[in-house]
Design a protein around this motif. Sequence first.
Motif, short mmCIF file in Angstrom:
data_model
loop_
_atom_site.label_atom_id
_atom_site.label_comp_id
_atom_site.label_asym_id
_atom_site.label_seq_id
_atom_site.Cartn_x
_atom_site.Cartn_y
_atom_site.Cartn_z
N LYS A 47 44.63 40.43 51.79
CA LYS A 47 44.63 40.03 50.39
C LYS A 47 45.48 38.59 50.02
N GLU A 102 43.72 38.38 42.36
CA GLU A 102 43.65 38.89 43.67
C GLU A 102 42.54 38.70 44.51
N PHE A 103 42.42 38.18 45.60
CA PHE A 103 41.38 37.91 46.73
C PHE A 103 41.41 38.96 47.63
N THR A 119 33.64 38.35 48.80
CA THR A 119 34.99 38.23 48.38
C THR A 119 35.11 39.07 46.91
N ILE A 169 37.28 39.86 44.04
CA ILE A 169 38.15 39.35 43.33
C ILE A 169 38.44 40.37 42.01
N LYS A 170 39.83 40.63 41.92
CA LYS A 170 40.57 41.58 41.11
C LYS A 170 40.97 40.57 39.81
N THR A 171 40.19 40.54 38.96
CA THR A 171 40.23 39.65 37.57
C THR A 171 40.65 40.16 36.37
N ALA A 194 37.19 34.74 37.67
CA ALA A 194 37.16 34.92 38.90
C ALA A 194 36.38 33.75 39.79
N LEU A 197 37.27 31.22 42.71
CA LEU A 197 36.78 31.40 44.11
C LEU A 197 36.17 29.71 44.22
N ASP A 245 39.12 28.01 45.36
CA ASP A 245 39.73 28.43 46.68
C ASP A 245 38.68 27.74 47.71
#
Lengths: 195, 325, 197
Positions: free
Chosen positions: C65, C78-79, C91, C93-95, C186, C190, C193
């Motif tokens: 994470k 969170e990724f 991936t 992603i908690k968004t 998210a 992404l 990132d």
Amino acid sequence: MNNWQNFTKGFFKENPTFVLLLGMCPTLGVTTSAINGLGMGLATAFVLVLSNLAISLVANSIPDKIRIPGFIVIIAAFVTVVDMCMAAYLPSLHESLGLFIPLIVVNCIVLGRAESFASKNKAIPSMLDGLGIGLGFTMALTLLGCIREVLGSGKLFNITLYSENYGMIVFVLAPGAFIALGYLIAFINRIRKTN
Amino acid sequence: MSNFTISPSPHIHSGDSIEKNMYGVLIALIPAFIFSIVFFGIGAILVTLTSVVACLIFEFIIQKYLMKQRPTVWDGSAIITGVLLAFNLPSSLPLWIVIIGALVAIGIGKMSFGGLGNNIFNPALVGRVFLLISFPVQMTSWPVPNGFSTVDAVTGATPLAIVKEAVKNGQSVTDALASTGLSSSNMIIGNMGGSLGEVAAIGLLLGFAYMLIRKIITWHIPVTIFATVIVFAGILHLVNPVHFADPLFHLFTGGMMLGAIFMATDYVTSPMTHKGMIIYGVGIGVLTVIIRVFGAYPEGMSFAILIMNGFTPLINRYCKPARFA
Amino acid sequence: MGKKLESSFKNMVLVLFLVTLISSAAVGVVNSLTAGLIEKVQIEKQTQAIRAVVPAFDNDPMTDKYMVKASDNEEAVEFYPAKQNGELVGTAIKTYTNDGFGGKIELMVGFTPDGVIYNYSVLSHKETPGLGSKMDSWFVKGAKGNIIGKNPGTKGLQVSKDGGDVDAITAATISSRAFLDAVNRAARALDKDSKQK
């Protein structure tokens, strides 16, 4: 009053929800579904039996002036135990009941039984009293939960009876809890009157 | 009709029978009903008819079999509840929902409290709010007026909802209103989305005039509500015209007219003295604007009336007329 | 029943002390028994939420994470990278969004490496039951507001009312907008990132 009566009075004659109107906060708060009502009722019943037992055993060793703080500490310990066990073994139920589990500590029913029954009676009658009242509470909460779940979301114990689109959302929300409880109490009073 | 228990004296309308006043109110509702048929077509007739018939049937059943009284269905009060409930619903509402609304209005709103004269809250509004919370999708799909046209009715938001959403997205109120193409004349005639009886301001005002002439109601409650809304919404509008709609908009949209003229003036649930009526009217006006401007729902008229219904016993206590002694 | 203990100061202090001591000891014992299990349950819950939204993987996304900020004035999301045989397959992603009708909404959104939405699940929300609460089934494949298989990119998804191509939940436009806001957050994170790599 014999042990059988100690046990059964909680079902109808002294039902904590419909007759004594105690513990209204969890009654209205968690009964959005039958399973929530059942879970909350059983958790409370569990605490009631254990706290009644413990308090009836130690009541004589607790000086009168500090009996309330003493009882509350004992009750809080049992509630915390229930809370942790539910989090570990029944995580989904624990999540949907949320804050209401820790709030069993301040449920009037638990302290009420400790004060009015367990502190004056022996261990066995106290346990039976706690079990009876606890099951009466469970029964009331499950009944209310069933009514709200069927009318509100068209399900019973998560089994779909009819499409959710026809459900009356108000019964899932707080006003529906008041309406359903009001009519249940009216109904029970009617029965009690004719008996 | 001596077997009625009406709230203790003094009564405002001594000498009148319940029927005379109730049917007077019904006559006053006719102009608005005609407008709603013109705007919404057959749907308006169906919803109103269903609502009235269901209210009568539920009242009869509950009085006869549950309360074991002599049914007094024809005193007109159940018909008014039915009509007012229907006036608060979208004309496209499925009829089974209308029937549930009638059951709630008569069963929960009226009979649970002991029948006519004992209910705390306006039964029609209890039914409407119950439906609004229970069936939000159906209750907020407002058909745009297209009369008897055979084209499927388009659903659109009410002007209040459009403004509310615009403000939430940071647009200005005037832009939002301009985009709907809603002129003020349309608003006064009632050519806009909304529940079937609330849109036609002119029809409702005609009914108001009729009731005033026939002395069925006094001017106090509706006029106080209108004045309060104009003053309160006017102040907000002056402070920030971009954020807050002008007072006339508030006056002619939503359930303002219907609520102030026909619902807030319900004898049973409104205060008895003129002073009390004015307090009650100010309360409704302020609450409505607060809910409309700051609340989660776009329309606050029905909630405001129900809240002030709850205060009515308190207001009556406070405004007890001096005894002659 | 026996005789009650007298309410003298010494008795009260002593009894209260003993009651609290025994109670806390009991709670402590139960805590030590259940703490490990509670933690395991929570990790399991999180892993299941990740498994639901990305293709099959064989790594432990929880340990991989990392946090990414979509822009400087937003909270980080969170990724959870999902890898199969060491290769990135998606991936999770908690968004979040703060624009929900009832406040904060938390979602787990899964993207494939090319930025296409693989699946999503709703972690927590306070939307109106029957309206906004329908979002857990409204935007899935085959449903009216399907977002699965779409690539929000940096432009983001929008409800049709705002000119986009996602149908909003009936009578719950605000909740739908908020939901897409979380998804778009998210997607932007992404995108940022992948550019950094």
